[in-house]
Scaffold this motif. Structure first.
Motif, PDB file in Angstrom:
ATOM      1  N   LEU A  14       0.742  -1.282   0.151  1.00  0.00           N
ATOM      2  CA  LEU A  14      -0.271   0.001   0.081  1.00  0.00           C
ATOM      3  C   LEU A  14       1.016   1.136  -0.044  1.00  0.00           C
ATOM      4  O   LEU A  14       0.668   2.105   0.878  1.00  0.00           O
ATOM      5  N   ARG A  15       1.629   1.147  -1.050  1.00  0.00           N
ATOM      6  CA  ARG A  15       2.770   2.542  -0.912  1.00  0.00           C
ATOM      7  C   ARG A  15       2.196   3.954  -1.161  1.00  0.00           C
ATOM      8  O   ARG A  15       2.413   4.804  -0.712  1.00  0.00           O
ATOM      9  N   THR A  16       0.929   3.876  -1.950  1.00  0.00           N
ATOM     10  CA  THR A  16       0.694   5.246  -2.523  1.00  0.00           C
ATOM     11  C   THR A  16      -0.323   5.973  -1.502  1.00  0.00           C
ATOM     12  O   THR A  16      -0.197   7.481  -1.423  1.00  0.00           O
ATOM     13  N   ALA A  17      -0.756   5.208  -0.538  1.00  0.00           N
ATOM     14  CA  ALA A  17      -1.368   5.763   0.592  1.00  0.00           C
ATOM     15  C   ALA A  17      -0.479   6.759   1.332  1.00  0.00           C
ATOM     16  O   ALA A  17      -0.984   7.796   1.733  1.00  0.00           O
ATOM     17  N   TYR A  18       0.894   6.322   1.346  1.00  0.00           N
ATOM     18  CA  TYR A  18       1.645   7.214   2.152  1.00  0.00           C
ATOM     19  C   TYR A  18       2.612   8.180   1.099  1.00  0.00           C
ATOM     20  O   TYR A  18       3.049   9.057   1.662  1.00  0.00           O
ATOM     21  N   LEU A  19       2.713   7.540  -0.033  1.00  0.00           N
ATOM     22  CA  LEU A  19       3.674   8.372  -0.903  1.00  0.00           C
ATOM     23  C   LEU A  19       2.794   9.518  -1.744  1.00  0.00           C
ATOM     24  O   LEU A  19       3.353  10.386  -2.370  1.00  0.00           O
ATOM     25  N   PHE A  20       1.352   9.443  -1.689  1.00  0.00           N
ATOM     26  CA  PHE A  20       0.717  10.284  -2.627  1.00  0.00           C
ATOM     27  C   PHE A  20       0.833  11.770  -2.115  1.00  0.00           C
ATOM     28  O   PHE A  20       1.422  12.806  -2.990  1.00  0.00           O
ATOM     29  N   PHE A  21       1.108  12.166  -0.842  1.00  0.00           N
ATOM     30  CA  PHE A  21       1.473  13.576  -0.241  1.00  0.00           C
ATOM     31  C   PHE A  21       2.914  14.130  -0.736  1.00  0.00           C
ATOM     32  O   PHE A  21       2.836  15.146  -1.385  1.00  0.00           O
ATOM     33  N   PRO A  22       3.664  13.369  -0.263  1.00  0.00           N
ATOM     34  CA  PRO A  22       5.004  13.731  -0.674  1.00  0.00           C
ATOM     35  C   PRO A  22       5.213  13.931  -1.960  1.00  0.00           C
ATOM     36  O   PRO A  22       6.024  14.814  -2.747  1.00  0.00           O
ATOM     37  N   LEU A  23       4.643  12.977  -2.915  1.00  0.00           N
ATOM     38  CA  LEU A  23       5.036  13.209  -4.337  1.00  0.00           C
ATOM     39  C   LEU A  23       4.330  14.396  -4.834  1.00  0.00           C
ATOM     40  O   LEU A  23       4.939  15.148  -5.512  1.00  0.00           O
ATOM     41  N   TRP A  24       3.027  14.735  -4.412  1.00  0.00           N
ATOM     42  CA  TRP A  24       2.439  15.890  -4.819  1.00  0.00           C
ATOM     43  C   TRP A  24       3.086  17.237  -4.373  1.00  0.00           C
ATOM     44  O   TRP A  24       3.102  18.330  -5.051  1.00  0.00           O
ATOM     45  N   LEU A  25       3.391  16.961  -3.075  1.00  0.00           N
ATOM     46  CA  LEU A  25       4.262  18.290  -2.386  1.00  0.00           C
ATOM     47  C   LEU A  25       5.617  18.637  -3.301  1.00  0.00           C
ATOM     48  O   LEU A  25       5.769  19.609  -3.460  1.00  0.00           O
ATOM     49  N   ARG A  54     -23.314   9.918  -3.966  1.00  0.00           N
ATOM     50  CA  ARG A  54     -24.607   9.887  -4.854  1.00  0.00           C
ATOM     51  C   ARG A  54     -24.252   9.495  -6.224  1.00  0.00           C
ATOM     52  O   ARG A  54     -25.090   8.647  -6.815  1.00  0.00           O
ATOM     53  N   THR A  55     -23.401   9.985  -6.870  1.00  0.00           N
ATOM     54  CA  THR A  55     -22.986   9.728  -8.257  1.00  0.00           C
ATOM     55  C   THR A  55     -22.214   8.535  -8.489  1.00  0.00           C
ATOM     56  O   THR A  55     -22.317   7.681  -9.703  1.00  0.00           O
ATOM     57  N   GLY A  56     -21.511   8.026  -7.549  1.00  0.00           N
ATOM     58  CA  GLY A  56     -20.534   6.907  -7.612  1.00  0.00           C
ATOM     59  C   GLY A  56     -19.705   6.864  -9.051  1.00  0.00           C
ATOM     60  O   GLY A  56     -19.341   5.783  -9.568  1.00  0.00           O
ATOM     61  N   ASN A  57     -19.026   8.052  -9.367  1.00  0.00           N
ATOM     62  CA  ASN A  57     -18.312   8.169 -10.620  1.00  0.00           C
ATOM     63  C   ASN A  57     -16.875   7.418 -10.438  1.00  0.00           C
ATOM     64  O   ASN A  57     -16.204   7.318 -11.326  1.00  0.00           O
ATOM     65  N   TRP A  58     -16.473   7.163  -9.052  1.00  0.00           N
ATOM     66  CA  TRP A  58     -15.190   6.821  -8.906  1.00  0.00           C
ATOM     67  C   TRP A  58     -15.100   6.128  -7.336  1.00  0.00           C
ATOM     68  O   TRP A  58     -15.900   6.117  -6.642  1.00  0.00           O
ATOM     69  N   GLU A  59     -14.164   5.228  -7.406  1.00  0.00           N
ATOM     70  CA  GLU A  59     -13.887   4.465  -6.165  1.00  0.00           C
ATOM     71  C   GLU A  59     -12.429   4.162  -6.104  1.00  0.00           C
ATOM     72  O   GLU A  59     -11.643   4.126  -6.888  1.00  0.00           O
ATOM     73  N   TYR A  60     -12.140   4.002  -4.761  1.00  0.00           N
ATOM     74  CA  TYR A  60     -10.783   3.786  -4.421  1.00  0.00           C
ATOM     75  C   TYR A  60     -10.421   2.368  -4.064  1.00  0.00           C
ATOM     76  O   TYR A  60     -10.915   1.682  -3.269  1.00  0.00           O
ATOM     77  N   LEU A  61      -9.835   1.618  -4.943  1.00  0.00           N
ATOM     78  CA  LEU A  61      -9.420   0.170  -4.923  1.00  0.00           C
ATOM     79  C   LEU A  61      -8.571   0.070  -3.810  1.00  0.00           C
ATOM     80  O   LEU A  61      -7.327   0.708  -3.844  1.00  0.00           O
ATOM     81  N   GLY A  62      -8.513  -0.795  -2.897  1.00  0.00           N
ATOM     82  CA  GLY A  62      -7.409  -1.100  -1.737  1.00  0.00           C
ATOM     83  C   GLY A  62      -8.207  -0.303  -0.670  1.00  0.00           C
ATOM     84  O   GLY A  62      -7.400  -0.335   0.440  1.00  0.00           O
TER      85      GLY A  62
END
Length: 280
Positions: A34-45, A91-99
């Motif tokens: 589950l690397r992206t859960a922890y790397l998303f913020f520093p990557l985008w920072l 309500r719209t259900g246009n995206w979901e987060y796998l994992g």
């Protein structure tokens, strides 16, 4: 800027941003689990700091240079702004987060909140970068939209109607959510005496709209690219538009980034009237 040649080639925040990108980008695509859960913020920072440094290099000013406090608080303001879209998505259900199911509710909401904090800074920094290019500065005057109460009421009615259609029949009208909110927030900001798009559009100046729209499209490309080999990751459910994908996003879906940028700007002005000034 006339004395741009006297500025350092890369501002200090740019070096930090390059370091974060160099480390987090490959790790986000190659580490197991589950690397992206922890790397998303520093990557985008890292992305945000690099773009800020580019803007500063080209103009001698940037969000970070103008106000360190405002720069940081923009991350905080971004959180409720994106959670608003998450609530609508229930309500719209246009995206979901796998994992996502591998986290406890507390972990999920905390990590999501941290990730969502990067949305506004990323879009606004990129919009400022777009605005530095000569072809944007030299755009001719376009159609004029009167800054009047009648126009404001028309926008508000249209926005509320489009949002109602979206919530009532999300399967058919879900794309309207990306248009409806800016139509709602624009007249509210006008009524409250806050910065709004009609202040520019009444003079035919569409450059802020174009800068924001292109800024969000550029961010959208990086969001979708980095998401494609991430884990956890998001996927889309867009009835009638599931074709010609660019990464996980259907090609038509990228059109939603254009009004999305305008909604973010309108939300910033609504929630934080004295927030950092954007050079658009």
């Amino acid at each position: 800027m006339d004395d741009a040649r006297q500025l350092p080639r890369i501002a200090p925040q740019g070096w930090l941003g390059l370091f974060l990108l160099a480390v987090c980008w490959p790790l986000n695509w190659t580490l197991p689990g589950l690397r992206t859960a922890y790397l998303f913020f520093p990557l985008w920072l890292g992305y945000i700091l690099v773009v800020d440094a580019l803007v500063w290099r080209r103009t001698g000013t940037s969000l970070w240079a103008r106000s360190r406090r405002g720069f940081v608080l923009l991350f905080i303001l971004s959180v409720p702004a994106w959670w608003l879209f998450e609530i609508i998505n229930w309500r719209t259900g246009n995206w979901e987060y796998l994992g996502a199911g591998t986290f406890t509710p507390l972990e999920y909401y905390a990590l999501c909140t941290l990730s969502f904090s990067t949305v506004m800074p990323a879009v606004f920094e990129t919009a400022e970068l777009v605005r530095t290019f000569r072809w944007v500065k030299s755009l001719p005057t376009g159609a004029r939209v009167p800054d009047t109460s009648r126009v404001g009421l028309g926008l508000l009615f249209a926005g509320l109607s489009l949002l109602a259609l979206t919530l009532a029949w999300p399967k058919f009208f879900y794309p309207l959510v990306w248009i409806s909110l800016v139509f709602i927030f624009e007249p509210v900001n006008r009524r409250l005496g806050r910065l709004h798009f009609l202040e520019w559009l009444q003079h035919g100046d569409w450059r802020p709209v174009i800068s924001l729209s292109l800024g969000a499209l550029i961010c959208g490309f990086f969001w979708e690219m980095w998401n494609y080999w991430s884990w956890p990751q998001w996927i889309y459910h867009t009835p009638g538009a599931q074709f010609l994908h660019v990464f996980a996003m259907p090609l038509l879906g990228y059109g939603g980034y254009i009004p999305f940028a305008l909604e973010l700007f309108a939300l910033k002005n609504l929630l934080w009237a004295r927030g950092p000034r954007l050079e658009l």
